[in-house]
Motif scaffolding. Sequence first.
Motif, PDB file in Angstrom:
ATOM      1  N   PRO A  17       0.805  -1.232   0.000  1.00  0.00           N
ATOM      2  CA  PRO A  17       0.000   0.000   0.000  1.00  0.00           C
ATOM      3  C   PRO A  17       0.836   1.279   0.000  1.00  0.00           C
ATOM      4  O   PRO A  17       0.447   2.256  -0.636  1.00  0.00           O
ATOM      5  N   THR A  18       1.982   1.254   0.651  1.00  0.00           N
ATOM      6  CA  THR A  18       2.844   2.439   0.640  1.00  0.00           C
ATOM      7  C   THR A  18       3.386   2.674  -0.759  1.00  0.00           C
ATOM      8  O   THR A  18       3.428   3.808  -1.246  1.00  0.00           O
ATOM      9  N   ARG A  19       3.755   1.593  -1.432  1.00  0.00           N
ATOM     10  CA  ARG A  19       4.277   1.710  -2.799  1.00  0.00           C
ATOM     11  C   ARG A  19       3.203   2.237  -3.738  1.00  0.00           C
ATOM     12  O   ARG A  19       3.476   3.057  -4.614  1.00  0.00           O
ATOM     13  N   ARG A  20       1.958   1.769  -3.550  1.00  0.00           N
ATOM     14  CA  ARG A  20       0.864   2.294  -4.378  1.00  0.00           C
ATOM     15  C   ARG A  20       0.674   3.783  -4.127  1.00  0.00           C
ATOM     16  O   ARG A  20       0.442   4.551  -5.062  1.00  0.00           O
ATOM     17  N   ALA A  21       0.780   4.196  -2.870  1.00  0.00           N
ATOM     18  CA  ALA A  21       0.634   5.623  -2.537  1.00  0.00           C
ATOM     19  C   ALA A  21       1.746   6.441  -3.180  1.00  0.00           C
ATOM     20  O   ALA A  21       1.499   7.546  -3.689  1.00  0.00           O
ATOM     21  N   VAL A  22       2.958   5.905  -3.173  1.00  0.00           N
ATOM     22  CA  VAL A  22       4.083   6.599  -3.817  1.00  0.00           C
ATOM     23  C   VAL A  22       3.806   6.736  -5.311  1.00  0.00           C
ATOM     24  O   VAL A  22       3.981   7.821  -5.886  1.00  0.00           O
ATOM     25  N   GLU A  24       0.934   6.770  -6.826  1.00  0.00           N
ATOM     26  CA  GLU A  24      -0.150   7.739  -7.012  1.00  0.00           C
ATOM     27  C   GLU A  24       0.366   9.168  -6.912  1.00  0.00           C
ATOM     28  O   GLU A  24      -0.030  10.027  -7.708  1.00  0.00           O
ATOM     29  N   ARG A  25       1.250   9.419  -5.945  1.00  0.00           N
ATOM     30  CA  ARG A  25       1.809  10.774  -5.812  1.00  0.00           C
ATOM     31  C   ARG A  25       2.642  11.143  -7.029  1.00  0.00           C
ATOM     32  O   ARG A  25       2.598  12.277  -7.498  1.00  0.00           O
ATOM     33  N   GLN A  28       0.372  11.974  -9.981  1.00  0.00           N
ATOM     34  CA  GLN A  28      -0.319  13.262  -9.859  1.00  0.00           C
ATOM     35  C   GLN A  28       0.581  14.443 -10.204  1.00  0.00           C
ATOM     36  O   GLN A  28       0.093  15.537 -10.461  1.00  0.00           O
ATOM     37  N   SER A  41       5.064  12.233   4.100  1.00  0.00           N
ATOM     38  CA  SER A  41       4.615  10.862   3.856  1.00  0.00           C
ATOM     39  C   SER A  41       4.632  10.002   5.113  1.00  0.00           C
ATOM     40  O   SER A  41       3.971   8.968   5.158  1.00  0.00           O
ATOM     41  N   HIS A  51      11.137   1.777  -2.297  1.00  0.00           N
ATOM     42  CA  HIS A  51       9.870   1.649  -3.028  1.00  0.00           C
ATOM     43  C   HIS A  51      10.053   2.090  -4.483  1.00  0.00           C
ATOM     44  O   HIS A  51       9.547   1.442  -5.402  1.00  0.00           O
TER      45      HIS A  51
END
Length: 109
Positions: A17-22, A24-25, A28, A41, A51
């Motif tokens: 999930p942290t990698r997905r958040a990275v 996504e950022r 964007q 973060s 990551h």
Amino acid sequence: MSQTTSVTTVMRALADPTRRAVLERIAQADEVTVVELTRGSGVTQGAISQHLKQLKLAGLVSERPEGRRVFYRAKPEGLEPLADWMDHYAAFWRGRFERLEVLLKEIDP
């Protein structure tokens, strides 16, 4: 993306999930540095770098060095192995649901 990048590699990269958040950022922003990703973060710069390494190996991000800084950019084409895999199984399940619908109509006219 490398020809050897597989759906498994992409799934493993996106499993965290942290990698997905990275990712996504990064997606964007046009380009972003490790320092910018670390800011706010709650994750260390070293962890963000790890990551990013996994995302890069999966073909999901690219890097562009400029002096002492490295800029990261999302590579949407890196998701192609996953999209192809999902397309394959979507067709499979559509066929199954269509047969189930026919069966249910036969059972309960």
